[in-house]
Design an enzyme around this catalytic site. Sequence first.
Site, PDB file in Angstrom:
ATOM      1  CB  THR A   7      -1.000  -0.025   1.151  1.00 33.35           C
ATOM      2  OG1 THR A   7      -1.887  -1.337   1.284  1.00 33.35           O
ATOM      3  CG2 THR A   7      -1.750   1.007   1.302  1.00 33.35           C
ATOM      4  CE1 TYR A  15       2.274  -8.897   2.237  1.00 32.32           C
ATOM      5  CE2 TYR A  15       3.755  -7.166   2.326  1.00 32.32           C
ATOM      6  CZ  TYR A  15       2.453  -7.618   1.817  1.00 32.32           C
ATOM      7  OH  TYR A  15       1.682  -6.570   1.379  1.00 32.32           O
ATOM      8  CE  LYS A  63      -0.608  -7.328   4.746  1.00 33.99           C
ATOM      9  NZ  LYS A  63      -0.016  -6.452   3.798  1.00 33.99           N
TER      10      LYS A  63
END
Length: 317
Positions: free
Chosen positions: A65, A155, A184
């Site tokens: 993001t 991640y 994640k």
Amino acid sequence: MQVEKIKERACNNRRGEAMKKLYGVTTAMVTPFDAQGAVDLDKVEALTEFLISKGVHGLFPLGTTGEMVRLSEEERMAVAETVVRQAAGRVVVYIHAGAMTQEATIRLAQHAQRIGADGVGVVTPMFLGASDRELEAYYVAVANSLPQDFPVYLYNIPQCSANDLKAEVAARVAEQCTNVVGVKYSWPDFLRTDEYLRINGGGFAVMQGADRLMLPALAQGCDGVISGVSCVYPEPFVAVYDAYQRGDLERARTLQRTATAYCEVLRSGSNMSYFKEALRLRGIDAGVMRAPQLDLQPHEIEQLQTELAALPSIDEL
């Protein structure tokens, strides 16, 4: 049982345990750029303050993001320092340190530790294919470059990185590195999620990266969500988490549907220009996109305004 587990984790974090794990609503932050394309640290400060004021439990800057691949190491370090300084210990702050080379990842991770971040997230190697052996060696090298009481979250976002981190590989890394405490996972596979949750006899932390799956992920045993959409609209996600903590599942389901509606209008982070424009509509200047990504066109902004106006009001949550 899961509600009590999350509450206990939150209390441990507030007591200042040595390794603070992520939980609840951890926001994946956008990176603001000014009209000349430079990182705007004043806007980073304002965004940090906005998110904390809305009740998020953690911050995760410089990930997908945050347009991480568009920033230099120096810019990433400046953003990391700004977020950590502005947060001032009020919420958990994990810096995303994954980069295109192992050496850069280590430098960014060590910098995060030096400036007082609570931990780091590290995406798998990107674009070029990596074998399981290579993924394991990469993560072990990064984790071992840090103090063993400084936590690392793996991640896995295979749709973007082109590399998928299997649970057995994550388990081997965690076995070798005590500071690798969680993952994640940003792909909607609950079977894989369950495999992650069984690492270390159930002691491996899992944060869901798919915003629309926050509630089912909590019910499965995840500790929370790392959410990009919550960078624009934290309120419905915080409300889902609060309702789940209270054991009010019916309310949590209703709120999750509201959160999902916001995800759909904001294209679930497939184009961060929607995030930045929606923040602007909320009165938060998150700057512009960095080329080659472009800002929304006038007709797209008009459509976004129309779609947002049709959603349930966050004031009614």
